[in-house]
Scaffold this motif. Sequence first.
Motif, PDB file in Angstrom:
ATOM      1  N   GLU A 138     -43.962  53.397 -21.203  1.00 49.69           N
ATOM      2  CA  GLU A 138     -43.462  53.254 -19.835  1.00 49.69           C
ATOM      3  C   GLU A 138     -44.478  52.558 -18.947  1.00 49.69           C
ATOM      4  N   GLU A 139     -45.754  52.920 -19.128  1.00 51.29           N
ATOM      5  CA  GLU A 139     -46.824  52.317 -18.329  1.00 51.29           C
ATOM      6  C   GLU A 139     -46.949  50.834 -18.645  1.00 51.29           C
ATOM      7  N   CYS A 140     -46.849  50.494 -19.912  1.00 53.73           N
ATOM      8  CA  CYS A 140     -46.967  49.090 -20.333  1.00 53.73           C
ATOM      9  C   CYS A 140     -45.807  48.251 -19.818  1.00 53.73           C
ATOM     10  N   LEU A 141     -44.593  48.789 -19.943  1.00 54.54           N
ATOM     11  CA  LEU A 141     -43.407  47.988 -19.617  1.00 54.54           C
ATOM     12  C   LEU A 141     -43.085  47.941 -18.129  1.00 54.54           C
ATOM     13  N   ARG A 142     -43.922  48.515 -17.301  1.00 56.69           N
ATOM     14  CA  ARG A 142     -43.728  48.338 -15.859  1.00 56.69           C
ATOM     15  C   ARG A 142     -43.897  46.880 -15.476  1.00 56.69           C
ATOM     16  N   ASN A 143     -44.730  46.185 -16.233  1.00 56.00           N
ATOM     17  CA  ASN A 143     -44.907  44.746 -16.035  1.00 56.00           C
ATOM     18  C   ASN A 143     -43.930  44.029 -16.974  1.00 56.00           C
ATOM     19  N   VAL A 144     -43.135  43.143 -16.451  1.00 61.22           N
ATOM     20  CA  VAL A 144     -42.078  42.485 -17.228  1.00 61.22           C
ATOM     21  C   VAL A 144     -42.641  41.567 -18.309  1.00 61.22           C
ATOM     22  N   THR A 145     -43.844  41.077 -18.119  1.00 62.14           N
ATOM     23  CA  THR A 145     -44.404  40.137 -19.092  1.00 62.14           C
ATOM     24  C   THR A 145     -45.069  40.831 -20.276  1.00 62.14           C
ATOM     25  N   CYS A 146     -45.056  42.142 -20.292  1.00 58.42           N
ATOM     26  CA  CYS A 146     -45.721  42.890 -21.370  1.00 58.42           C
ATOM     27  C   CYS A 146     -44.732  43.329 -22.458  1.00 58.42           C
ATOM     28  N   LEU A 147     -45.261  43.467 -23.664  1.00 59.34           N
ATOM     29  CA  LEU A 147     -44.500  43.894 -24.834  1.00 59.34           C
ATOM     30  C   LEU A 147     -45.239  45.083 -25.457  1.00 59.34           C
ATOM     31  N   TRP A 148     -44.532  46.158 -25.778  1.00 55.27           N
ATOM     32  CA  TRP A 148     -45.144  47.351 -26.361  1.00 55.27           C
ATOM     33  C   TRP A 148     -44.867  47.370 -27.855  1.00 55.27           C
ATOM     34  N   CYS A 149     -45.912  47.604 -28.639  1.00 55.14           N
ATOM     35  CA  CYS A 149     -45.786  47.691 -30.094  1.00 55.14           C
ATOM     36  C   CYS A 149     -46.072  49.135 -30.496  1.00 55.14           C
ATOM     37  N   ILE A 150     -45.067  49.793 -31.111  1.00 54.38           N
ATOM     38  CA  ILE A 150     -45.158  51.225 -31.422  1.00 54.38           C
ATOM     39  C   ILE A 150     -46.224  51.547 -32.474  1.00 54.38           C
ATOM     40  N   PRO A 151     -46.261  50.873 -33.648  1.00 48.69           N
ATOM     41  CA  PRO A 151     -47.223  51.289 -34.689  1.00 48.69           C
ATOM     42  C   PRO A 151     -48.677  51.185 -34.229  1.00 48.69           C
ATOM     43  N   THR A 152     -48.998  50.151 -33.460  1.00 43.65           N
ATOM     44  CA  THR A 152     -50.393  49.970 -33.030  1.00 43.65           C
ATOM     45  C   THR A 152     -50.651  50.598 -31.666  1.00 43.65           C
TER      46      THR A 152
END
Length: 166
Positions: free
Chosen positions: A39-53
């Motif tokens: 949630e913290e990462c995706l507050r910025n639209v240009t960011c992508l969250w990768c679950i395994p890492t």
Amino acid sequence: MMDFRVLFPALLLVFGLGAVFAQTTTVQECESKNGTSCEECLRNVTCLWCIPTKSCITYPVQTILPPHALCPLNDARWGLCWMNFQILIITLAVIGGVIIIALLVCMFCCCKCENFGSKRFEARMQRQANKTKTKQEERRAEMKQRHQEIRQKYGLSGQNPYSRFA
């Protein structure tokens, strides 16, 4: 008043430069959120969250889709934490395809039906006009016949004395 052909490239240049400058500032923002939550990462639209890492990565806009080496599509999250990127792409593609097909069908049907309807309407109006014209000619012929019978009855079958004034 400015010409649209001059204004459009200028606007494109301004927005393009704005996007480039915005991209360079967000690179540090996304990487600084590594180890935080999705949630913290995706507050910025240009960011992508990768679950395994559990890493926050700047979205690679040059490749359109994030490469598998960066993060697999079914583990990547962009925009929403609860929907993986692969399902998001498939869903958007299906919705887009349905909308395009619906628009094409509507345009085809509306144009086809409109042309068909107007031709049918014109044909009906022409038939009605022909029918009215024939009735009118029949009435004229009946009136001439009646006038002729009246003239014969009263002995006026000769030339009309007023015809020379007409």
